[in-house]
Design an enzyme around this catalytic site. Structure first.
Site, PDB file in Angstrom:
ATOM      1  N   GLY A   9     -48.574  53.795 -27.139  1.00 35.82           N
ATOM      2  CA  GLY A   9     -49.527  54.724 -26.562  1.00 35.82           C
ATOM      3  C   GLY A   9     -48.934  55.609 -25.497  1.00 35.82           C
ATOM      4  O   GLY A   9     -47.752  55.533 -25.165  1.00 35.82           O
ATOM      5  N   VAL A  10     -49.809  56.401 -24.950  1.00 37.89           N
ATOM      6  CA  VAL A  10     -49.462  57.388 -23.945  1.00 37.89           C
ATOM      7  C   VAL A  10     -48.968  56.706 -22.667  1.00 37.89           C
ATOM      8  O   VAL A  10     -49.344  55.567 -22.371  1.00 37.89           O
ATOM      9  CB  VAL A  10     -50.690  58.284 -23.652  1.00 37.89           C
ATOM     10  CG1 VAL A  10     -51.814  57.513 -22.982  1.00 37.89           C
ATOM     11  CG2 VAL A  10     -50.312  59.514 -22.844  1.00 37.89           C
ATOM     12  N   ASN A  12     -48.810  55.536 -19.034  1.00 35.58           N
ATOM     13  CA  ASN A  12     -49.862  55.148 -18.094  1.00 35.58           C
ATOM     14  C   ASN A  12     -51.222  54.941 -18.757  1.00 35.58           C
ATOM     15  O   ASN A  12     -52.257  55.063 -18.113  1.00 35.58           O
ATOM     16  CB  ASN A  12     -49.985  56.172 -16.952  1.00 35.58           C
ATOM     17  CG  ASN A  12     -48.740  56.225 -16.121  1.00 35.58           C
ATOM     18  OD1 ASN A  12     -48.485  55.360 -15.305  1.00 35.58           O
ATOM     19  ND2 ASN A  12     -47.923  57.235 -16.359  1.00 35.58           N
ATOM     20  N   GLY A  13     -51.208  54.590 -20.034  1.00 35.40           N
ATOM     21  CA  GLY A  13     -52.453  54.391 -20.759  1.00 35.40           C
ATOM     22  C   GLY A  13     -53.030  52.992 -20.620  1.00 35.40           C
ATOM     23  O   GLY A  13     -54.191  52.767 -20.948  1.00 35.40           O
ATOM     24  N   THR A  17     -50.835  46.509 -19.077  1.00 36.41           N
ATOM     25  CA  THR A  17     -52.005  45.739 -18.624  1.00 36.41           C
ATOM     26  C   THR A  17     -52.587  44.934 -19.779  1.00 36.41           C
ATOM     27  O   THR A  17     -52.869  43.743 -19.636  1.00 36.41           O
ATOM     28  CB  THR A  17     -53.067  46.678 -18.017  1.00 36.41           C
ATOM     29  OG1 THR A  17     -52.476  47.409 -16.945  1.00 36.41           O
ATOM     30  CG2 THR A  17     -54.269  45.901 -17.511  1.00 36.41           C
ATOM     31  N   ASP A  35     -39.530  49.926 -22.342  1.00 39.28           N
ATOM     32  CA  ASP A  35     -38.989  50.489 -21.103  1.00 39.28           C
ATOM     33  C   ASP A  35     -37.722  49.768 -20.635  1.00 39.28           C
ATOM     34  O   ASP A  35     -36.925  50.340 -19.891  1.00 39.28           O
ATOM     35  CB  ASP A  35     -40.030  50.445 -19.985  1.00 39.28           C
ATOM     36  CG  ASP A  35     -41.088  51.530 -20.119  1.00 39.28           C
ATOM     37  OD1 ASP A  35     -41.007  52.358 -21.047  1.00 39.28           O
ATOM     38  OD2 ASP A  35     -42.009  51.553 -19.275  1.00 39.28           O
ATOM     39  N   PHE A  37     -35.238  49.218 -22.270  1.00 34.75           N
ATOM     40  CA  PHE A  37     -34.099  49.707 -23.046  1.00 34.75           C
ATOM     41  C   PHE A  37     -33.746  51.163 -22.745  1.00 34.75           C
ATOM     42  O   PHE A  37     -33.000  51.790 -23.501  1.00 34.75           O
ATOM     43  CB  PHE A  37     -34.362  49.494 -24.543  1.00 34.75           C
ATOM     44  CG  PHE A  37     -34.465  48.038 -24.881  1.00 34.75           C
ATOM     45  CD1 PHE A  37     -33.319  47.310 -25.175  1.00 34.75           C
ATOM     46  CD2 PHE A  37     -35.688  47.385 -24.846  1.00 34.75           C
ATOM     47  CE1 PHE A  37     -33.406  45.953 -25.450  1.00 34.75           C
ATOM     48  CE2 PHE A  37     -35.781  46.027 -25.119  1.00 34.75           C
ATOM     49  CZ  PHE A  37     -34.639  45.308 -25.414  1.00 34.75           C
ATOM     50  N   ASP A  55     -38.529  61.229 -22.176  1.00 38.13           N
ATOM     51  CA  ASP A  55     -39.630  60.942 -23.090  1.00 38.13           C
ATOM     52  C   ASP A  55     -39.274  61.220 -24.548  1.00 38.13           C
ATOM     53  O   ASP A  55     -40.115  61.677 -25.325  1.00 38.13           O
ATOM     54  CB  ASP A  55     -40.867  61.735 -22.666  1.00 38.13           C
ATOM     55  CG  ASP A  55     -41.427  61.224 -21.359  1.00 38.13           C
ATOM     56  OD1 ASP A  55     -42.350  60.408 -21.409  1.00 38.13           O
ATOM     57  OD2 ASP A  55     -40.912  61.603 -20.289  1.00 38.13           O
TER      58      ASP A  55
END
Length: 199
Positions: A9-10, A12-13, A17, A35, A37, A55
């Site tokens: 997903g995007v 900070n989506g 969490t 993240d 990697f 990105d």
């Protein structure tokens, strides 16, 4: 039984969490974070937009990530133990092939790397609108801080580009509304995260 869940997903989506919620409730559950990697900052190219290309898939060592997933696939018990993941007591005595072992793979470009598309038993994709994404991103502290204009000039355009690519991949991906609380998402999807017969 081995079961691999993708949570993409995007930025900070809410991927991490939701992943953290799942690891607390699912048995024998390991996690691989995309993240982890990222290549070193000096290995990240500067694009035509003037920004370091964080990105894009080439910003990550996807071969190392793939090898990590293969390590779990080959021996989920050994992988869990080497990563400090507690296993259910039945795992110590029963045939590992008869136990449920779960791997959650979490990241923002999971479904844009062809060699991994076939490994997911279930694929989720968390979305949030532009305004909320920008607000959340502005509150995060990154090891390499975002330069001014990065979100509008690179992060969001790359998200839209990669989302279009993902949608055209043909992979069966279930979209989740990242504006909902992760507790609500979990409760709505609980039965679909793992087939009931495998627990």
């Amino acid at each position: 039984m081995k079961y691999i869940i993708g949570i993409g997903g995007v930025t900070n989506g809410g991927k991490t969490t939701l992943t953290n919620k799942l690891t607390k409730t699912l048995p024998n559950c390991c996690v691989v974070h995309q993240d982890d990697f990222f290549k070193k900052p000096d290995q990240i190219e500067v694009g035509e937009d003037g920004f370091r290309q964080w990105d894009v898939i080439t910003a990550m060592d996807m071969e190392a990530m793939t090898n990590t997933l293969k390590g779990w696939i080959e021996n989920p018990v050994k992988f869990a133990r080497s990563h400090g993941v507690p296993l259910s007591s039945a795992s110590d005595v029963a045939d590992p092939d008869e136990q449920t072992h779960i791997l959650i793979v979490e990241g923002f470009l999971l479904y844009n790397y062809l060699p991994l598309l076939d490994v997911f038993d279930k694929s989720y994709y968390i979305t949030i609108p532009y305004e909320e994404c920008k607000r959340r991103r502005s509150t995060r502290q990154y090891t390499v801080p975002d330069p001014p204009g990065l979100f509008d000039g690179h992060v969001w355009p790359m998200y839209l580009k990669h989302r279009r690519e993902m949608e055209s991949s043909g992979l069966n991906i279930q979209c989740l509304d990242g504006l909902m609380s992760k507790e609500i998402i979990y409760n709505q999807q609980e039965d679909s995260f793992i087939p009931v017969q495998s627990l």
